[in-house]
Motif scaffolding. Structure first.
Motif, PDB file in Angstrom:
ATOM      1  N   ALA A  53       0.812  -1.217   0.000  1.00  0.00           N
ATOM      2  CA  ALA A  53       0.000   0.000   0.000  1.00  0.00           C
ATOM      3  C   ALA A  53       0.846   1.268   0.000  1.00  0.00           C
ATOM      4  CB  ALA A  53      -0.930   0.002   1.216  1.00  0.00           C
ATOM      5  N   GLY A  54       2.155   1.095   0.082  1.00  0.00           N
ATOM      6  CA  GLY A  54       3.026   2.261   0.073  1.00  0.00           C
ATOM      7  C   GLY A  54       3.412   2.787   1.439  1.00  0.00           C
ATOM      8  N   THR A  55       2.993   2.109   2.480  1.00  0.00           N
ATOM      9  CA  THR A  55       3.395   2.514   3.830  1.00  0.00           C
ATOM     10  C   THR A  55       4.880   2.232   4.025  1.00  0.00           C
ATOM     11  OG1 THR A  55       1.200   2.006   4.677  1.00  0.00           O
ATOM     12  CG2 THR A  55       2.985   2.157   6.284  1.00  0.00           C
ATOM     13  N   THR A  56       5.559   3.170   4.638  1.00  0.00           N
ATOM     14  CA  THR A  56       7.000   3.024   4.847  1.00  0.00           C
ATOM     15  C   THR A  56       7.356   3.123   6.328  1.00  0.00           C
ATOM     16  OG1 THR A  56       7.389   5.385   4.515  1.00  0.00           O
ATOM     17  CG2 THR A  56       7.561   3.968   2.585  1.00  0.00           C
ATOM     18  N   MET A  57       8.485   2.542   6.681  1.00  0.00           N
ATOM     19  CA  MET A  57       9.008   2.647   8.037  1.00  0.00           C
ATOM     20  C   MET A  57      10.525   2.567   7.954  1.00  0.00           C
ATOM     21  SD  MET A  57       8.067   0.523  11.497  1.00  0.00           S
ATOM     22  CE  MET A  57       6.487   1.354  11.638  1.00  0.00           C
ATOM     23  N   TYR A  58      11.191   3.267   8.887  1.00  0.00           N
ATOM     24  CA  TYR A  58      12.638   3.364   8.849  1.00  0.00           C
ATOM     25  C   TYR A  58      13.249   3.091  10.215  1.00  0.00           C
ATOM     26  CZ  TYR A  58      11.619   5.831   4.521  1.00  0.00           C
ATOM     27  OH  TYR A  58      11.154   6.162   3.266  1.00  0.00           O
TER      28      TYR A  58
END
Length: 114
Positions: A53-58
């Motif tokens: 879905a395009g969710t990102t985390m870093y």
């Protein structure tokens, strides 16, 4: 699922690199693409992920400097790495999760000189 990471190299501190992770199947069908890195001294560590879905985390160590993205038309995920530091030196891997299985790609070496 096969993945191929590329784009690594030798750069100086403060410079940028963009890594690519090309998949053998439609990347839009992959639940999560994750970037990891590993050095001989440390265990493999999480860097960033992007979901279908395009969710990102870093990871905190790269937040604000690295950006993960993907191009569904090219079946490729990217890791844009800016303001690189010597401590970013590692082999970078991409991985794809399909259901309960995690597939791993080949690594690409990133070396940042001070």
């Amino acid at each position: 699922v096969q993945l191929q990471a590329s784009g690594g190299g030798l750069v100086q501190a403060g410079e940028s690199l963009r890594l690519s992770c090309t998949t053998s199947i439609s990347i839009s069908s992959i639940k999560v693409i994750t970037w990891y890195r590993q050095t001989p001294e440390k265990e493999r560590e999480f860097v960033a992920f992007i979901t279908d879905a395009g969710t990102t985390m870093y990871a905190l160590s790269v937040k604000g400097r690295f950006t993960v993205s993907k191009d569904n038309a090219k079946n490729t995920a990217y890791l844009q790495m800016n303001s690189l530091k010597p401590e970013d030196t590692a082999v970078y891997y991409c991985a794809a999760r399909q259901g309960e299985v995690q597939y791993w790609g080949t690594g690409t070496q990133v070396t940042v000189s001070s």
